[in-house]
Design an enzyme around this catalytic site. Structure first.
Site, PDB file in Angstrom:
ATOM      1  N   GLN A   1      40.464  16.547  12.194  1.00  0.00           N
ATOM      2  CA  GLN A   1      39.947  16.266  11.436  1.00  0.00           C
ATOM      3  C   GLN A   1      40.315  15.784   9.863  1.00  0.00           C
ATOM      4  OE1 GLN A   1      37.709  19.668   9.614  1.00  0.00           O
ATOM      5  NE2 GLN A   1      36.270  18.875   7.882  1.00  0.00           N
TER       6      GLN A   1
ATOM      7  N   SER B   1      45.459  20.755  16.281  1.00  0.00           N
ATOM      8  CA  SER B   1      43.646  21.320  16.228  1.00  0.00           C
ATOM      9  C   SER B   1      42.457  21.150  16.172  1.00  0.00           C
ATOM     10  CB  SER B   1      43.797  21.065  14.042  1.00  0.00           C
ATOM     11  OG  SER B   1      42.691  22.123  14.135  1.00  0.00           O
ATOM     12  N   LEU B   2      41.530  20.416  15.858  1.00  0.00           N
ATOM     13  CA  LEU B   2      40.368  19.561  16.587  1.00  0.00           C
ATOM     14  C   LEU B   2      40.945  19.278  18.036  1.00  0.00           C
ATOM     15  CD1 LEU B   2      37.803  18.762  17.086  1.00  0.00           C
ATOM     16  CD2 LEU B   2      38.323  17.066  15.622  1.00  0.00           C
TER      17      LEU B   2
ATOM     18  N   ARG C   1      32.132  25.002  16.903  1.00  0.00           N
ATOM     19  CA  ARG C   1      33.159  25.356  16.229  1.00  0.00           C
ATOM     20  C   ARG C   1      33.600  24.391  14.235  1.00  0.00           C
ATOM     21  NH1 ARG C   1      38.175  22.591  14.580  1.00  0.00           N
ATOM     22  NH2 ARG C   1      40.547  23.315  14.858  1.00  0.00           N
TER      23      ARG C   1
ATOM     24  N   HIS D   1      43.479  27.635   9.551  1.00  0.00           N
ATOM     25  CA  HIS D   1      44.118  28.307  10.115  1.00  0.00           C
ATOM     26  C   HIS D   1      45.034  29.145   9.244  1.00  0.00           C
ATOM     27  CE1 HIS D   1      43.987  25.282  12.933  1.00  0.00           C
ATOM     28  NE2 HIS D   1      43.789  24.353  12.296  1.00  0.00           N
TER      29      HIS D   1
ATOM     30  N   GLN E   1      42.611  29.856  17.632  1.00  0.00           N
ATOM     31  CA  GLN E   1      43.707  28.576  17.049  1.00  0.00           C
ATOM     32  C   GLN E   1      43.001  28.714  15.628  1.00  0.00           C
ATOM     33  OE1 GLN E   1      41.785  25.066  16.859  1.00  0.00           O
ATOM     34  NE2 GLN E   1      43.699  23.927  18.305  1.00  0.00           N
TER      35      GLN E   1
END
Length: 378
Positions: free
Chosen positions: A70, A155-156, A180, A280, A329
């Site tokens: 992202q 991440s994503l 998500r 996170h 995550q």
């Protein structure tokens, strides 16, 4: 400023101001990098799961496929993909799953809509996998795809990497990414939190800064390193008062607030990120249970190539372990710096960044100038 922490590395400027020794070398890991790593051996389940998870233990990395997270989104992405039938088909399938015209938002915006967490995450996922189809359609593209021996995503992007590696279908992956984004947005809305990028300090000093700030705020406002992006570039997430303390105390580390990325700016400096909340960190805990439920009903298979986890910078082959890691995550620091260092130590020679933007290319080049990396957009 883009809407997430993947955009905190301005690529060309950092290339100009961050000289890198291009010689291949082994990369040490700062103490705080290891301090923040999550030991999955306690939480992955039975001994049989741990044993089944060792398939990629001795993996090599000569050619890597890297997928953005992202913040890489930009109005106009996805247009090129319409020239490739298989890529255009992914957008058509996405429309059915998402319930709106994803391509229209990607191509035309408005930017504020595309930048929202609930839109940008599925948009980047689909566009990145469309970029794989764009690559496949070009001469020699299938050979390049077949040459990839490791994949990872920021991440994503880890979801995109797993879909590319066949751990789950495009459709199932998109449903997970949609959920998500929604779950992370809801968790952010429920708390008064924020993120900042700290550029120019090593990870040990950033950790000391967080420790000092945490002594002054209550539990709801504590901060932590949320993203180990690359050497000298880290994101800190936490409660709003804690983030404000980081911004103020950074001055004692000769840091100052700025939105400019030019050669005459004193290092280090701090930038408040335009994100929904403290990604996170524990602030995202409400999203975990929703992801666990969705993952439990999703068919996850052993990836055909290693996919490196953001949680522990290791590849995993056991389906249940992959599900547990994906759920956690969103509350775990992103170990991207360690991931890239490990790939480099394992012999990385060629990389492909598939999807919008060139953030990952900038990171890799900053860490080892000699690595060849090509961006495949869509």
């Amino acid at each position: 400023m883009a809407s997430a922490f993947t955009a905190l590395l301005p690529l060309s400027p950092l290339h100009r101001i961050s000289p890198v020794n291009s010689a291949r070398r082994s990369f040490p890991c700062p103490r705080s990098l290891w301090r923040s790593r999550v030991s999955m051996s306690v939480s992955v389940g039975s001994r049989s799961s741990v044993a089944n998870d060792a398939l990629f233990q001795d993996y090599k990395s000569s050619t890597a496929f890297l997928f953005p997270g992202q913040g890489a989104q930009t109005v106009g992405m996805g247009i090129e993909a319409q020239n490739v039938k298989a890529a255009a088909e992914l957008f058509r399938k996405a429309n059915e799953i998402l319930g709106f015209d994803l391509l229209d938002v990607c191509a035309n915006g408005p930017k504020e809509k595309l930048d929202s967490t609930v839109i940008s995450q599925p948009a980047i996922y689909v566009t990145s996998l469309a970029a794989v189809e764009v690559l496949r359609a070009r001469e020699g593209g299938q050979n390049i795809i077949d040459s990839a021996d490791v994949a990872c995503g920021l991440s994503l992007g880890e979801y995109t990497a797993l879909a590319f590696a066949g751990a789950f279908s495009f459709e199932d992956g998109l449903k997970l990414v949609k959920l998500r984004g929604e779950a992370m947005q809801d968790a952010a809305d429920a708390a008064n939190s924020a993120m900042v990028s700290i550029i120019g300090l090593d990870s040990d000093k950033v950790q000391l800064l967080c420790d000092a700030c945490n002594e002054e705020v209550d539990e709801q406002n504590k901060v932590q390193i949320a993203n180990f992006l690359c050497t000298g570039n880290y994101a800190v997430s936490g409660g709003l008062k804690g983030i404000e303390a980081v911004e103020a105390k950074a001055k004692s580390f000769k840091a100052r607030m700025t939105f400019e990325y030019t050669l005459d700016i004193p290092w280090p400096f701090v930038v408040r990120l335009a994100v929904a909340g403290a990604f996170h960190t524990g602030f995202m805990e409400p999203a975990v249970s929703r992801l666990e439920v969705a993952l439990a009903s999703t068919e996850v298979r052993t990836p055909r190539i290693p996919v490196i986890s953001n949680v522990d910078a290791q590849p995993h082959s056991d389906a249940d372990t992959i599900k547990k890691i994906l759920a956690r995550q969103v509350t775990s620091p992103v170990q991207w710096e360690l991931t890239v260092k490990t790939l480099l130590n394992k012999g990385l020679k060629k990389s492909y960044e598939l999807g919008p933007g060139k953030v990952i290319a900038g990171i890799v080049k900053r860490m080892d100038k000699s690595v060849e990396i090509e961006n495949i957009g869509a």
